[in-house]
Design an enzyme around this catalytic site. Structure first.
Site, PDB file in Angstrom:
ATOM      1  CD  GLU A 256      -1.887   2.257   1.596  1.00  0.00           C
ATOM      2  OE1 GLU A 256      -1.602   3.137   0.743  1.00  0.00           O
ATOM      3  OE2 GLU A 256      -1.959   2.469   2.800  1.00  0.00           O
ATOM      4  CB  CYS A 290      -1.410   7.288   0.787  1.00  0.00           C
ATOM      5  SG  CYS A 290      -2.215   5.972   1.720  1.00  0.00           S
TER       6      CYS A 290
END
Length: 483
Positions: A256, A290
């Site tokens: 990720e 993010c």
């Protein structure tokens, strides 16, 4: 605090070979505690302990593993306030975020994976026209999820509870054992999670935690021959290096990575809703996330109003001590990161962007604070538009047609989560289908925690969250027999 934390290896709390390093509160610049500096031999010992524990743990029933997770969740809930206070001191999160989105989400994730799910899926029988069992043999089949083995979990600094919980809980639920290498900035919270798991009855070696401020710690946790899989959350650059190392020994991986989320705002959008959603970039973890909609792509008819409202929104947000009730924007994680964010804001101005809000350093004697910044009149080629800043900075680019908006949104190396705001829901879903991103929010920045999470392109490999995490931490085995 003067506590000197010890490593957790093979069910024992051991002194680090490399001494300790200081963990600093980003709001006060005072010491929170002292984190252990593991040697590479100690990291390998943790992986070896996880390997030894894997066989017995993988053979326990799903119900037994679920009971450990449930007890750990109860312990975390019981200690929510002191755990959140520590997370706040390490990460600079506001009180609401530390309690609700850090420890609170960790508790919820442990409870989620304490639910036992079936790992076997019967498949339709198939008639084989030819084969060793004759010209018309009927073959039965079963798809079974098996644990991968030893999983190295390398976690991000922006959430020292929810991020590790999202790796550790599903990995353990599937019968894996783990070596957790927390982010160097806020590792102490992860040791509290290990304490809760130990008290909940996790056998020795099932959970191991090794920290370090140097790259060698993470490298050893990835390279160990006892490790079968690496689960990493962090920057794309580091993820690429980990993926290369995994490739040499064919380790499974879940990545990720970075994001530069596009927020397409059409002329018919609810502007108040769009501004509130985009504004979370300024406040949620001070932009250190993010999934944030950091790259706003606004249609011409609404562009000026959107920039004006976003600028006003940014100026209204109180920046300061995250322990104060009224604070909305706390500090970023370190002085070095503050300098990096400020350098990007200045770069944007040099590239020709208009600084519509923020850009100044708040007038505090201590703390790594950055005022929320809005860069308007940007062009697609600017570095501030193309690169992940990871701070409370939003850039705005105009567009005319739907086709152009989609092209601008997809013109990026990243593809984690994008967003679409439009009063025409049919158009919003049509546009969502054309965006090259692992997730798309339609008129919202909210998330469904059962939906798959992960990215396209350089934003990652694999999917987790909900049942998808159980899939991520397992291998799929087919069992076939003559029917």
């Amino acid at each position: 605090m003067s506590e000197r934390q010890r490593l957790f290896v093979g069910g024992a709390w051991v002194d680090p070979d490399g001494g300790h390093y200081e963990v600093v509160d980003p709001a006060t610049e005072q010491a929170v505690g002292w984190a252990p500096e593991a040697s590479t031999d100690q990291v390998r010992a943790a992986a070896a302990a996880a390997r030894e524990a894997f066989g017995p743990w993988s053979r326990t029933t799903p119900e037994e593993r679920a009971a450990v997770l449930a007890r750990a969740a109860d312990l975390m809930q019981h200690n929510l306030v002191p755990y959140a206070d520590l997370a706040q001191a390490e990460s600079g999160a506001t009180t609401g975020t530390a309690r609700g989105m850090q420890v609170g989400v960790a508790v919820a994730r442990f409870r989620r994976y304490a639910r036992v799910e079936p790992v076997e899926q019967p498949l339709p029988p198939q008639v084989n026209e030819a084969g060793p069992f004759g010209p018309a043999a009927v073959m039965g089949a079963l798809a079974v999820r098996r644990p991968v083995g030893v999983v190295t979990c390398i976690t991000s600094y922006n959430n020292p509870w929810a991020n590790p919980a999202g790796k550790v809980a599903p990995a353990l639920a599937m019968g894996n054992t783990v070596v957790v290498k927390p982010a160097p900035q806020d590792p102490l919270s992860v040791y509290r999670m290990a304490e809760a798991l130990e008290a909940a009855g996790a056998p020795p070696g099932v959970v191991n935690v090794v920290s370090g401020s140097r790259p060698e710690t993470g490298e050893a946790a990835v390279d160990s021959p006892d490790v079968d899989m690496v689960s990493f959350t962090g920057s794309t650059a580091v993820g690429q290096r980990i993926a290369e190392a995994c490739g040499r020994s064919m380790k499974r991986q879940l990545m990720e990575l970075g994001g530069k989320g596009a927020a397409l705002v059409f002329d018919d959008a609810d502007l108040d809703a769009a501004v509130a959603g985009i504004g979370t970039t300024f406040s949620f973890y001070s932009g250190q996330i993010c999934t944030a909609p950091t790259r706003v792509i606004a249609q011409r008819g609404v562009y000026d109003r959107l920039v004006s409202q976003l600028a006003a929104y940014a100026r209204r947000l109180p920046v300061g001590d995250p322990r104060e009730r009224g604070t909305v924007v706390g500090p970023v994680i370190s002085a070095a990161h503050r300098d990096r964010v400020e350098a990007y804001v200045e770069l944007g101005r040099k590239e020709g962007a208009r600084l519509a809000a923020g850009g100044e350093r708040p007038p505090y004697d201590r703390g790594f604070y950055v005022a929320p910044a809005l860069l308007a009149d940007c062009t697609p080629d600017m570095r501030v538009v193309r690169e992940e800043i990871f701070g409370p900075v939003v850039v705005v680019v105009p567009f005319d047609s739907e086709e152009e908006g989609v092209a601008l949104a997809n013109d990026t190396d990243y593809g984690l989560i994008d967003y679409v705001w439009s009063g025409d829901v049919a158009r919003a879903f049509r546009v969502a289908g054309r965006l090259r991103a692992g997730g798309v929010g339609v008129n919202t920045v909210g998330r469904n925690m059962e939906a798959p999470f992960g990215g396209f392109k350089k934003s990652g490999v694999g999917r987790d969250v909900g049942s998808y995490a159980l899939h991520a931490y397992s291998e799929l085995q087919a069992i076939v027999w003559p029917g």
